[in-house]
Design a protein around this motif. Structure first.
Motif, PDB file in Angstrom:
ATOM      1  N   HIS A 149     -76.418 -14.593 101.707  1.00 18.83           N
ATOM      2  CA  HIS A 149     -75.870 -13.732 102.763  1.00 18.83           C
ATOM      3  C   HIS A 149     -75.136 -12.572 102.096  1.00 18.83           C
ATOM      4  CE1 HIS A 149     -73.397 -12.462 106.160  1.00 18.83           C
ATOM      5  NE2 HIS A 149     -74.162 -13.202 106.957  1.00 18.83           N
ATOM      6  N   PRO A 150     -75.208 -11.369 102.658  1.00 12.59           N
ATOM      7  CA  PRO A 150     -74.542 -10.212 102.034  1.00 12.59           C
ATOM      8  C   PRO A 150     -73.065 -10.427 101.733  1.00 12.59           C
ATOM      9  CG  PRO A 150     -75.979  -9.490 103.801  1.00 12.59           C
ATOM     10  CD  PRO A 150     -75.966 -10.982 103.860  1.00 12.59           C
ATOM     11  N   LYS A 151     -72.348 -11.106 102.597  1.00 12.11           N
ATOM     12  CA  LYS A 151     -70.904 -11.275 102.377  1.00 12.11           C
ATOM     13  C   LYS A 151     -70.616 -12.251 101.240  1.00 12.11           C
ATOM     14  CE  LYS A 151     -69.902 -14.972 105.723  1.00 12.11           C
ATOM     15  NZ  LYS A 151     -69.141 -15.333 106.951  1.00 12.11           N
ATOM     16  N   HIS A 152     -71.557 -13.167 100.958  1.00 16.60           N
ATOM     17  CA  HIS A 152     -71.359 -14.119  99.868  1.00 16.60           C
ATOM     18  C   HIS A 152     -71.787 -13.538  98.526  1.00 16.60           C
ATOM     19  CE1 HIS A 152     -70.334 -17.043 102.795  1.00 16.60           C
ATOM     20  NE2 HIS A 152     -71.564 -17.263 103.229  1.00 16.60           N
ATOM     21  N   SER A 153     -72.825 -12.713  98.517  1.00 12.47           N
ATOM     22  CA  SER A 153     -73.391 -12.232  97.254  1.00 12.47           C
ATOM     23  C   SER A 153     -72.426 -11.360  96.464  1.00 12.47           C
ATOM     24  CB  SER A 153     -74.685 -11.457  97.525  1.00 12.47           C
ATOM     25  OG  SER A 153     -74.433 -10.279  98.266  1.00 12.47           O
ATOM     26  N   ARG A 154     -71.414 -10.815  97.121  1.00 15.39           N
ATOM     27  CA  ARG A 154     -70.437  -9.965  96.440  1.00 15.39           C
ATOM     28  C   ARG A 154     -69.341 -10.772  95.731  1.00 15.39           C
ATOM     29  NH1 ARG A 154     -71.253  -7.092 101.358  1.00 15.39           N
ATOM     30  NH2 ARG A 154     -69.397  -8.049 102.275  1.00 15.39           N
ATOM     31  N   LYS A 155     -69.286 -12.069  96.003  1.00 16.53           N
ATOM     32  CA  LYS A 155     -68.234 -12.905  95.432  1.00 16.53           C
ATOM     33  C   LYS A 155     -68.597 -13.357  94.020  1.00 16.53           C
ATOM     34  CE  LYS A 155     -66.948 -14.732  99.995  1.00 16.53           C
ATOM     35  NZ  LYS A 155     -66.841 -15.956 100.824  1.00 16.53           N
ATOM     36  N   GLU A 156     -67.597 -13.468  93.177  1.00 17.61           N
ATOM     37  CA  GLU A 156     -67.818 -13.880  91.792  1.00 17.61           C
ATOM     38  C   GLU A 156     -68.336 -15.314  91.704  1.00 17.61           C
ATOM     39  OE1 GLU A 156     -67.749 -12.231  88.982  1.00 17.61           O
ATOM     40  OE2 GLU A 156     -67.270 -10.354  90.002  1.00 17.61           O
ATOM     41  N   ASP A 157     -67.973 -16.162  92.668  1.00 19.23           N
ATOM     42  CA  ASP A 157     -68.404 -17.556  92.622  1.00 19.23           C
ATOM     43  C   ASP A 157     -69.698 -17.801  93.411  1.00 19.23           C
ATOM     44  OD1 ASP A 157     -67.392 -17.165  95.165  1.00 19.23           O
ATOM     45  OD2 ASP A 157     -66.183 -18.995  95.208  1.00 19.23           O
ATOM     46  N   TYR A 158     -70.386 -16.738  93.786  1.00 19.97           N
ATOM     47  CA  TYR A 158     -71.671 -16.875  94.488  1.00 19.97           C
ATOM     48  C   TYR A 158     -72.611 -17.691  93.606  1.00 19.97           C
ATOM     49  CZ  TYR A 158     -76.022 -15.295  96.787  1.00 19.97           C
ATOM     50  OH  TYR A 158     -77.235 -15.228  97.441  1.00 19.97           O
ATOM     51  N   PRO A 159     -73.126 -18.822  94.086  1.00 19.30           N
ATOM     52  CA  PRO A 159     -73.920 -19.717  93.221  1.00 19.30           C
ATOM     53  C   PRO A 159     -75.221 -19.116  92.706  1.00 19.30           C
ATOM     54  CG  PRO A 159     -74.039 -20.416  95.514  1.00 19.30           C
ATOM     55  CD  PRO A 159     -72.982 -19.362  95.439  1.00 19.30           C
ATOM     56  N   PHE A 160     -75.706 -18.059  93.358  1.00 22.95           N
ATOM     57  CA  PHE A 160     -76.956 -17.445  92.934  1.00 22.95           C
ATOM     58  C   PHE A 160     -76.745 -16.033  92.387  1.00 22.95           C
ATOM     59  CE2 PHE A 160     -77.990 -20.278  96.588  1.00 22.95           C
ATOM     60  CZ  PHE A 160     -78.586 -21.282  95.847  1.00 22.95           C
ATOM     61  N   ARG A 161     -75.551 -15.781  91.907  1.00 23.74           N
ATOM     62  CA  ARG A 161     -75.249 -14.466  91.346  1.00 23.74           C
ATOM     63  C   ARG A 161     -76.040 -14.266  90.050  1.00 23.74           C
ATOM     64  NH1 ARG A 161     -71.541 -10.659  92.377  1.00 23.74           N
ATOM     65  NH2 ARG A 161     -70.851  -9.269  90.713  1.00 23.74           N
ATOM     66  N   LEU A 162     -76.741 -13.140  89.939  1.00 28.27           N
ATOM     67  CA  LEU A 162     -77.565 -12.876  88.769  1.00 28.27           C
ATOM     68  C   LEU A 162     -76.680 -12.553  87.565  1.00 28.27           C
ATOM     69  CD1 LEU A 162     -80.446 -10.662  90.212  1.00 28.27           C
ATOM     70  CD2 LEU A 162     -80.099 -13.125  90.388  1.00 28.27           C
ATOM     71  N   LYS A 163     -76.875 -13.307  86.496  1.00 28.94           N
ATOM     72  CA  LYS A 163     -76.098 -13.095  85.275  1.00 28.94           C
ATOM     73  C   LYS A 163     -76.950 -12.488  84.163  1.00 28.94           C
ATOM     74  CE  LYS A 163     -72.938 -16.863  86.375  1.00 28.94           C
ATOM     75  NZ  LYS A 163     -72.367 -18.174  85.945  1.00 28.94           N
ATOM     76  N   THR A 164     -78.259 -12.586  84.301  1.00 29.47           N
ATOM     77  CA  THR A 164     -79.159 -12.002  83.313  1.00 29.47           C
ATOM     78  C   THR A 164     -79.632 -10.655  83.833  1.00 29.47           C
ATOM     79  OG1 THR A 164     -79.910 -14.202  82.658  1.00 29.47           O
ATOM     80  CG2 THR A 164     -81.276 -12.325  81.993  1.00 29.47           C
ATOM     81  N   PRO A 165     -79.268  -9.555  83.195  1.00 33.56           N
ATOM     82  CA  PRO A 165     -79.660  -8.238  83.704  1.00 33.56           C
ATOM     83  C   PRO A 165     -81.129  -7.924  83.441  1.00 33.56           C
ATOM     84  CG  PRO A 165     -78.456  -8.006  81.654  1.00 33.56           C
ATOM     85  CD  PRO A 165     -78.407  -9.462  82.002  1.00 33.56           C
ATOM     86  N   TYR A 166     -81.684  -7.075  84.271  1.00 40.93           N
ATOM     87  CA  TYR A 166     -82.991  -6.478  84.034  1.00 40.93           C
ATOM     88  C   TYR A 166     -82.793  -4.962  84.065  1.00 40.93           C
ATOM     89  CZ  TYR A 166     -82.944  -6.074  89.168  1.00 40.93           C
ATOM     90  OH  TYR A 166     -82.604  -5.793  90.476  1.00 40.93           O
ATOM     91  N   TYR A 167     -83.772  -4.223  83.637  1.00 46.40           N
ATOM     92  CA  TYR A 167     -83.636  -2.761  83.610  1.00 46.40           C
ATOM     93  C   TYR A 167     -83.478  -2.198  85.015  1.00 46.40           C
ATOM     94  CZ  TYR A 167     -84.854   2.161  83.369  1.00 46.40           C
ATOM     95  OH  TYR A 167     -84.843   3.529  83.515  1.00 46.40           O
ATOM     96  N   GLN A 168     -82.497  -1.319  85.197  1.00 40.68           N
ATOM     97  CA  GLN A 168     -82.304  -0.598  86.455  1.00 40.68           C
ATOM     98  C   GLN A 168     -82.162   0.886  86.146  1.00 40.68           C
ATOM     99  OE1 GLN A 168     -78.861  -2.636  88.127  1.00 40.68           O
ATOM    100  NE2 GLN A 168     -80.172  -3.908  89.428  1.00 40.68           N
ATOM    101  N   VAL A 169     -82.825   1.721  86.917  1.00 34.42           N
ATOM    102  CA  VAL A 169     -82.871   3.146  86.618  1.00 34.42           C
ATOM    103  C   VAL A 169     -81.499   3.811  86.695  1.00 34.42           C
ATOM    104  CG1 VAL A 169     -83.358   3.936  88.971  1.00 34.42           C
ATOM    105  CG2 VAL A 169     -84.266   5.222  87.016  1.00 34.42           C
ATOM    106  N   PHE A 170     -80.572   3.235  87.483  1.00 33.42           N
ATOM    107  CA  PHE A 170     -79.230   3.815  87.598  1.00 33.42           C
ATOM    108  C   PHE A 170     -78.190   3.043  86.788  1.00 33.42           C
ATOM    109  CE2 PHE A 170     -81.306   5.037  91.663  1.00 33.42           C
ATOM    110  CZ  PHE A 170     -81.285   6.411  91.487  1.00 33.42           C
ATOM    111  N   GLU A 171     -78.650   2.218  85.857  1.00 34.48           N
ATOM    112  CA  GLU A 171     -77.735   1.372  85.102  1.00 34.48           C
ATOM    113  C   GLU A 171     -76.733   2.180  84.278  1.00 34.48           C
ATOM    114  OE1 GLU A 171     -77.985  -2.567  82.191  1.00 34.48           O
ATOM    115  OE2 GLU A 171     -79.788  -1.637  83.023  1.00 34.48           O
ATOM    116  N   ASP A 172     -77.157   3.326  83.772  1.00 35.47           N
ATOM    117  CA  ASP A 172     -76.250   4.133  82.965  1.00 35.47           C
ATOM    118  C   ASP A 172     -75.101   4.696  83.796  1.00 35.47           C
ATOM    119  OD1 ASP A 172     -77.904   5.781  84.429  1.00 35.47           O
ATOM    120  OD2 ASP A 172     -78.023   7.345  82.893  1.00 35.47           O
TER     121      ASP A 172
END
Length: 211
Positions: free
Chosen positions: A153-176
């Protein structure tokens, strides 16, 4: 009994797609519709940061079953959404490879939100070259305390303890400009990583299953 139940979702987030690869995963079609969720919204990334795209729906004053929720076309949301997607991703490495398969969803009118979402997810599975038959429920299963239909859910994904929070980055065009931004729509992964997106999703599923 399905091992993973997911709500319907519009251009779902990356973690949703990873879980959809689970054995005996299914998309819920018999629950009551819930507003302000991924059921009718997605989050993409453009030059100004994260952007919510929301599909307007028709309500009759009651919270109906999700499979019966209809899409509203009074406002030209399809044109606005596609322009936003194009503006956000036309400079990504793989936008030109995939855009023609997705653009028709922003030209044809679908009556029901569930049908639109499902066909869009099926198309994304094909673009990702993921050999997975999508299951949908026929009866409603009551929610549990760790139910993925509620957790993703959008309100959960912003939380640091979100169980499915992505920790491995992939390339993003606006990452810089913004650094790595997790849990965006799967099209962010697709347009930025192309053929490598499927490998990323499978690795992500393994992380989720061993957490």
């Amino acid at each position: 009994m399905y091992q993973v139940l997911l709500s319907t979702a519009y251009l779902p987030p990356v973690e949703y797609f990873a879980l959809l690869l689970s054995e005996n995963a299914a998309i819920e079609r018999e629950e009551r519709y819930q507003k302000q969720s991924y059921r009718n919204r997605t989050v993409i990334m453009n030059g100004n940061g994260a952007l919510n795209l929301i599909i307007p729906t028709i309500h009759d004053g009651r919270m109906g079953i999700v499979k019966d929720v209809r899409i509203e076309y009074v406002t030209p949301w399809q044109r606005a959404h596609w322009r936003s997607i194009e503006s956000a991703y036309n400079n990504t490495p793989y936008y030109l490879y995939y855009k023609d398969a997705l653009k028709p969803f922003f030209e044809r009118e679908y009556e029901y939100l569930f049908d639109f979402n499902l066909q869009l997810i099926q198309t994304l599975m094909q673009l990702l070259r993921l050999d997975r038959e999508i299951q949908t429920t026929t009866t409603f299963t009551p929610y549990t305390s760790e139910d993925t239909r509620l957790l993703i859910h959008p309100k959960h994904s912003r939380k640091e303890d979100y169980p499915f929070r992505l920790k491995t980055p992939y390339y993003q065009v606006f990452e810089d400009k913004f650094g790595f931004v997790p849990n965006l729509s799967v099209i962010d992964l697709l347009f930025n990583e192309g053929p490598q997106a499927a490998t990323y999703l499978r690795q992500l599923l393994t992380q989720f299953e061993t957490r």
